[in-house]
Design a protein around this motif. Structure first.
Motif, PDB file in Angstrom:
ATOM      1  N   PRO A  51      14.501 -11.190   3.132  1.00 59.64           N
ATOM      2  CA  PRO A  51      15.050 -10.342   4.201  1.00 59.64           C
ATOM      3  C   PRO A  51      14.214 -10.429   5.490  1.00 59.64           C
ATOM      4  O   PRO A  51      12.994 -10.597   5.443  1.00 59.64           O
ATOM      5  CB  PRO A  51      14.970  -8.924   3.615  1.00 59.64           C
ATOM      6  CG  PRO A  51      14.887  -9.121   2.135  1.00 59.64           C
ATOM      7  CD  PRO A  51      14.230 -10.442   1.905  1.00 59.64           C
ATOM      8  N   ALA A  52      14.917 -10.257   6.625  1.00 62.42           N
ATOM      9  CA  ALA A  52      14.288 -10.472   7.943  1.00 62.42           C
ATOM     10  C   ALA A  52      13.056  -9.595   8.137  1.00 62.42           C
ATOM     11  O   ALA A  52      12.017 -10.081   8.618  1.00 62.42           O
ATOM     12  CB  ALA A  52      15.312 -10.195   9.036  1.00 62.42           C
ATOM     13  N   ASP A  53      13.133  -8.317   7.783  1.00 64.43           N
ATOM     14  CA  ASP A  53      11.980  -7.439   8.065  1.00 64.43           C
ATOM     15  C   ASP A  53      10.765  -7.849   7.250  1.00 64.43           C
ATOM     16  O   ASP A  53       9.624  -7.781   7.712  1.00 64.43           O
ATOM     17  CB  ASP A  53      12.332  -5.960   7.859  1.00 64.43           C
ATOM     18  CG  ASP A  53      12.914  -5.697   6.476  1.00 64.43           C
ATOM     19  OD1 ASP A  53      13.221  -6.684   5.771  1.00 64.43           O
ATOM     20  OD2 ASP A  53      13.054  -4.522   6.104  1.00 64.43           O
ATOM     21  N   LYS A  54      11.008  -8.370   6.039  1.00 60.75           N
ATOM     22  CA  LYS A  54       9.880  -8.817   5.209  1.00 60.75           C
ATOM     23  C   LYS A  54       9.260 -10.085   5.815  1.00 60.75           C
ATOM     24  O   LYS A  54       8.033 -10.233   5.852  1.00 60.75           O
ATOM     25  CB  LYS A  54      10.364  -9.067   3.780  1.00 60.75           C
ATOM     26  CG  LYS A  54       9.261  -9.445   2.836  1.00 60.75           C
ATOM     27  CD  LYS A  54       9.598  -9.103   1.378  1.00 60.75           C
ATOM     28  CE  LYS A  54       8.408  -9.308   0.462  1.00 60.75           C
ATOM     29  NZ  LYS A  54       7.974 -10.681   0.342  1.00 60.75           N
ATOM     30  N   VAL A  55      10.128 -10.975   6.290  1.00 57.69           N
ATOM     31  CA  VAL A  55       9.609 -12.212   6.905  1.00 57.69           C
ATOM     32  C   VAL A  55       8.715 -11.860   8.097  1.00 57.69           C
ATOM     33  O   VAL A  55       7.609 -12.392   8.250  1.00 57.69           O
ATOM     34  CB  VAL A  55      10.775 -13.126   7.370  1.00 57.69           C
ATOM     35  CG1 VAL A  55      10.239 -14.325   8.124  1.00 57.69           C
ATOM     36  CG2 VAL A  55      11.608 -13.580   6.176  1.00 57.69           C
ATOM     37  N   LEU A  56       9.196 -10.925   8.913  1.00 58.05           N
ATOM     38  CA  LEU A  56       8.400 -10.545  10.088  1.00 58.05           C
ATOM     39  C   LEU A  56       7.087  -9.886   9.674  1.00 58.05           C
ATOM     40  O   LEU A  56       6.040 -10.142  10.285  1.00 58.05           O
ATOM     41  CB  LEU A  56       9.200  -9.617  11.004  1.00 58.05           C
ATOM     42  CG  LEU A  56      10.265 -10.336  11.840  1.00 58.05           C
ATOM     43  CD1 LEU A  56      11.087  -9.332  12.635  1.00 58.05           C
ATOM     44  CD2 LEU A  56       9.629 -11.355  12.789  1.00 58.05           C
ATOM     45  N   ALA A  57       7.148  -9.085   8.632  1.00 57.35           N
ATOM     46  CA  ALA A  57       5.919  -8.433   8.151  1.00 57.35           C
ATOM     47  C   ALA A  57       4.921  -9.495   7.683  1.00 57.35           C
ATOM     48  O   ALA A  57       3.718  -9.404   7.955  1.00 57.35           O
ATOM     49  CB  ALA A  57       6.244  -7.452   7.031  1.00 57.35           C
ATOM     50  N   GLU A  58       5.428 -10.516   7.010  1.00 55.46           N
ATOM     51  CA  GLU A  58       4.535 -11.600   6.552  1.00 55.46           C
ATOM     52  C   GLU A  58       3.891 -12.310   7.741  1.00 55.46           C
ATOM     53  O   GLU A  58       2.704 -12.617   7.727  1.00 55.46           O
ATOM     54  CB  GLU A  58       5.331 -12.624   5.734  1.00 55.46           C
ATOM     55  CG  GLU A  58       5.794 -12.120   4.378  1.00 55.46           C
ATOM     56  CD  GLU A  58       6.828 -13.052   3.725  1.00 55.46           C
ATOM     57  OE1 GLU A  58       7.294 -12.723   2.629  1.00 55.46           O
ATOM     58  OE2 GLU A  58       7.181 -14.106   4.320  1.00 55.46           O
TER      59      GLU A  58
END
Ligand SMILES: Cc1ncc(COP(=O)(O)O)c(C=O)c1O
Length: 489
Positions: free
Chosen positions: A11-18
């Motif tokens: 998911p996009a928010d997880k990718v950004l968090a990474e």
């Protein structure tokens, strides 16, 4: 270990968090504590504007300006702005100036050398004359383009080349003479008027590399700093490069290469119709290129404006003068050059105060400087590229510099084993096998497997590199980079 292609999308928010997590290990791009690599004006809202502009044009392709006229218009606007800042355009001595937007300073320099080389097809073995303080990208351009590099020494006192030495280096096969305004290592402006004149007398093109400071020098002059002529006001100057991703404070990936007229620019272009696909016409190295950096640069220039750049130059000048004062007040440190642009550069005059140890002590206090190695009679030094964001931090830096110098003195200089230094001096690049380099790296505490954590002490590495012959330095670092660049799986 990170994974770029998971079996199922994340998911996009997880990718950004990474991504944010990864970025946490980087040096700080903002806040005035990093004196190389980044240019931070500390203008509120500017990043957000540039990021939005970038996103608007990220998928636009500069491959064909007729398909994307927005990009052509933006490029022409950037070239026009750069030309006017640097003595070209209507009502000037260079009314016919043209240019191209490139991906960075190195690309601009490669193209300046290519244009000069291809303008002289009768020269079988073309040569390029550059002062030793000229950016390494000239050496890269020469290497890529099959041009021989003729380096002219710079004086250890003035850090500039003598025009007479430049004149003496020009021969029948010289296709280009280059100089810097200012040079990256020391921030001093070469004697451009004299160099352009000797080049013109010899009938050779003269490129002024203003990649680093070309955007600030005109503003510093307006503030009363005695900046010598270095631009198209000098008749012998045939091309100038200026990076917008440096002191124009645009996000990375944008530089401008200007030529005095279209005839001079013509050999920079590459066109190819000898295949069944579209006819390729490229003004620059890349073919497909994103509109992102170009739109972001346009937004940055337009938002900051001329008055904004003048104010930023004033703040930068105050920071430069403040930092130079702080350095001068530390016993055992001396400015290598009286600052005349945006660089503060200093040496140690005390054998008990090791500059490389001092740099580590500054790092420990959160200041990231750039140690420069000794070269051709020029001493090892610490380089600070100063930007507007440093202005409010000068006193804090001064206090930490004094503390760092005291601690560096107590720690004492790095002493590498005599046997190691002896071996190093006698090494040839060919003897540097990957295994040997890996062994040296491990011995110095550099673990390629832990590259996400920069080593705490770089002084032994810098001392070793400083003691090594030039070709060994190059090979050691290239091999080490090779150890870092391994696929993650
Ligand atoms: C004077 C000068 N020329 C060229 C370059 C190369 O620019 P880039 O790193 O954008 O390729 C630099 C970079 O610092 C520079 O200072």
């Amino acid at each position: 270990m990170i994974e770029a292609l998971p079996p199922v999308g994340v998911p996009a928010d997880k990718v950004l968090a990474e991504l944010r997590d990864l970025r946490a290990a980087d040096l700080p791009t903002h806040g005035g504590r990093l004196f190389a690599y980044v240019y931070d004006p500390a203008v509120p809202g500017l990043d957000e504007l540039a990021n939005s502009a970038y996103a608007l044009a990220a998928h636009v392709n500069g491959l064909d300006p007729t398909a994307f006229p927005s990009l052509l218009a933006l490029e022409n606007a950037l070239v026009g702005a750069a030309a006017q800042l640097l003595g070209g355009g209507p009502g000037t001595a260079a009314p016919e100036v043209v240019g191209s937007v490139t991906g960075g300073g190195t690309e601009s320099l490669i193209l300046a050398v290519k244009a000069a080389r291809d303008a002289r097809p009768e020269v079988a073995r073309p040569r390029l004359v550059v002062p030793t303080s000229g950016h390494a990208a000239f050496a890269k351009a020469a290497h890529y383009l099959g041009v021989t590099l003729d380096q002219v020494p710079v004086s250890a006192r003035t850090l500039r080349p003598a025009p007479g030495d430049v004149a003496a280096a020009i021969g029948p096969d010289t296709v280009l003479v280059a100089c810097s305004a200012p040079s990256y290592p020391y921030g001093v402006v070469d004697p451009v008027a004299e160099i352009a004149e000797v080049a013109a007398t010899a009938g050779v093109r003269c490129h002024v590399d203003a990649c680093f400071g070309g955007w600030t020098l005109p503003y510093l002059r307006r503030l009363g700093v005695p900046v010598p002529a270095f631009d198209f006001s000098l008749p012998g100057v045939t091309s100038i490069s200026v990076d917008l991703h440096k002191y124009a404070y645009a996000p990375k990936g944008v530089s401008v290469l200007l030529h005095r007229d279209a005839e001079l620019r013509r050999p920079q272009y590459f066109a190819f119709a000898g295949w069944p696909g579209y006819t390729l016409v490229n003004p620059v190295l890349s073919s497909t290129r994103s509109g992102g950096p170009i739109a972001a640069a346009y937004a940055t220039l337009r938002h900051v404006g001329d008055a904004g750049y003048l104010a930023l130059a004033e703040r930068t000048l105050a920071a430069v003068r403040g930092l130079a004062g702080e350095v001068s007040r530390v016993d055992g440190l001396r400015l290598l050059a009286e600052p005349e642009s945006t660089v503060v550069c200093f040496v140690s005059t005390d054998p008990g105060l090791d500059l490389f140890v001092l740099a580590d002590e500054l790092t420990r206090r959160g200041w990231h400087t750039q140690p420069q190695l000794s070269y051709a009679g020029l001493p090892a030094n610490i380089h600070l590229s100063v930007t507007a964001s440093v202005a409010p931090r000068v006193a804090e830096f001064g206090a930490d510099l004094r503390g760092a110098a005291a601690d560096a003195r107590s720690a004492g200089p790095v002493r590498l084993p005599a046997a190691l230094l002896e071996t190093l001096g006698a090494l040839t690049p060919a003897q540097l096998t990957p295994e040997l380099v890996a062994g040296v790296a491990a011995g110095l505490g550099l673990d390629p497997a832990a590259a996400s954590r920069p080593p705490e002490r770089m002084a032994p590495v810098n001392t070793l590199l400083d003691a090594a012959p030039i070709t060994v330095r190059e090979r050691l670092l290239a091999e080490f980079l090779g150890l870092l660049q391994r696929p993650a799986w």
